[in-house]
Design a protein around this motif. Structure first.
Motif, PDB file in Angstrom:
ATOM      1  N   ILE A  31       0.862  -1.257  -0.138  1.00 52.49           N
ATOM      2  CA  ILE A  31       0.140   0.097  -0.110  1.00 52.49           C
ATOM      3  C   ILE A  31       0.737   1.252  -0.061  1.00 52.49           C
ATOM      4  N   TYR A 234      -5.150  -5.196   3.894  1.00 52.00           N
ATOM      5  CA  TYR A 234      -6.072  -4.115   3.424  1.00 52.00           C
ATOM      6  C   TYR A 234      -6.481  -3.694   4.885  1.00 52.00           C
ATOM      7  N   GLY A 243      -7.127  -0.403   0.147  1.00 51.08           N
ATOM      8  CA  GLY A 243      -7.004  -1.855  -0.622  1.00 51.08           C
ATOM      9  C   GLY A 243      -6.932  -1.490  -2.255  1.00 51.08           C
TER      10      GLY A 243
END
Length: 353
Positions: A31, A234, A243
């Motif tokens: 991420i 996530y 996510g």
């Protein structure tokens, strides 16, 4: 139900988890978002993100100096902890989102422990100190050895990943546990077939990127440490959901096949699984972290639409020839550890029955 507008995360393609893309992917915690100051951060591992994590105000670690890494990079110091290393003290290599959640959960059971964090830069040392994690730079040489060490750093910011793992192992005293957070990418399955803890992995030499993970895993296992291979991560973040689906919503139309199977695990569950493994003080084991609810890309976006929580609408997946995924199942891990996720599926996380 209030609608959520998609936050403008940079480098959004990095949101897609490595094991859910192709056999050439290589991110462990995939991420990339804006920091609290709004500066752009590199794609990949979310180590430099400001995360809201509760902490105990009376934690002894909060009194530690935030300047544990002051001095020349080559300087040999006594170490970043205050005084003697205790039986439940922990070192976190790469204290990003996962590492910070591990620290929080670890301190719930060990309220008086010291937790130190090894970082690549000092950018977020004050934040870490505020969370009770005493930071020090990777270049800082320390003589202390800790009973519990977890390695959460990504391979994207080093030229010698296995060497970094060996260095972390050198700071493990052999008691407690050493845990390496890896990825499910090395499992050699790209036909949406079943895959568990014992499934074959990609042979060394086929993919340089999976080689990096497998070689690092071998260093850990040879030293008696454990490995947890995590599915796509996530999290709920700043009142938004982070996510791969955020990237797809922003794109609208994605050149990827809709029937590719994804596997997911919430960051909180990855942290609780990691803590559970370390508390067992196991040696030389490989575990798998996932929610046991594989979903296709299309199913993910159908759930997002059904949730009614996002103002944007997804268009379509248009790919037809990219690789398929795998259907992960970690029932063996759950049974041995007595562990269950807080978020049993992505659908339940979104509040969709």
């Amino acid at each position: 139900m209030s609608m959520v507008s998609i936050p403008k995360f940079p480098d959004a393609a990095a949101l897609i988890s490595l094991q859910n893309r192709t056999n050439n992917s290589l991110q462990v915690n995939p991420i990339s978002i804006l920091s609290s100051s709004g500066s752009r951060k590199p794609a990949g591992f979310l180590t430099s993100t400001s995360v809201s994590i509760k902490r105990k105000p009376d934690s002894p670690s909060l009194k530690l100096s935030t300047m544990a890494s002051v001095g020349a990079p080559s300087e040999v110091v006594d170490g970043p902890s205050s005084g003697k290393v205790g039986a439940s003290d922990m070192m976190i290599v790469g204290p990003g989102v996962l590492g910070r959640l591990v620290a929080e959960k670890w301190r719930e059971d060990h309220p008086g422990c010291q937790i130190v964090g090894r970082t690549v830069t000092s950018d977020h040392h004050p934040e870490l100190a505020e969370l009770g994690i005493r930071p020090f730079l990777k270049e800082t040489k320390i003589s202390e050895k800790f009973p519990f060490v977890i390695f959460c750093a990504p391979p994207s910011r080093t030229n010698d990943y296995s060497g970094d793992v060996r260095e972390a192992i050198s700071n493990w005293n052999g008691d407690g546990a050493f845990l390496f957070t890896s990825s499910s990418a090395p499992y050699d399955c790209y036909d949406n077939g079943p895959c568990d803890e014992d499934s074959p992995v990609v042979p060394i030499g086929r993919s340089p990127r999976t080689d990096v993970l497998l070689n690092a895993e071998k260093v850990v296992l040879d030293a008696g440490g454990c490995v947890v291979r995590l599915a796509g991560l996530y999290i709920s973040f700043l009142k938004s959901v982070v996510g791969a689906h955020i990237y797809w919503l922003r794109k609208g139309t994605v050149d990827a096949r809709p029937d590719h199977i994804l596997n997911l695990i919430h960051y909180e569950d990855a942290a609780s699984l990691s803590v559970t493994i370390m508390k067992k003080r196991l040696r030389g084991r490989i575990f798998l972290g996932c929610d046991n609810h594989p979903v296709s890309r299309q199913e993910v976006m159908d759930l997002v639409d059904k949730s009614g929580k996002f103002s944007e609408k997804f268009g379509a997946f248009t790919g037809t020839s990219d690789p398929l995924g795998k259907r992960l199942n970690n029932s063996k891990t759950r049974e041995e550890l007595g562990w269950e996720p807080k978020y049993p599926s992505f659908a339940q996380f979104l509040g969709v029955s």
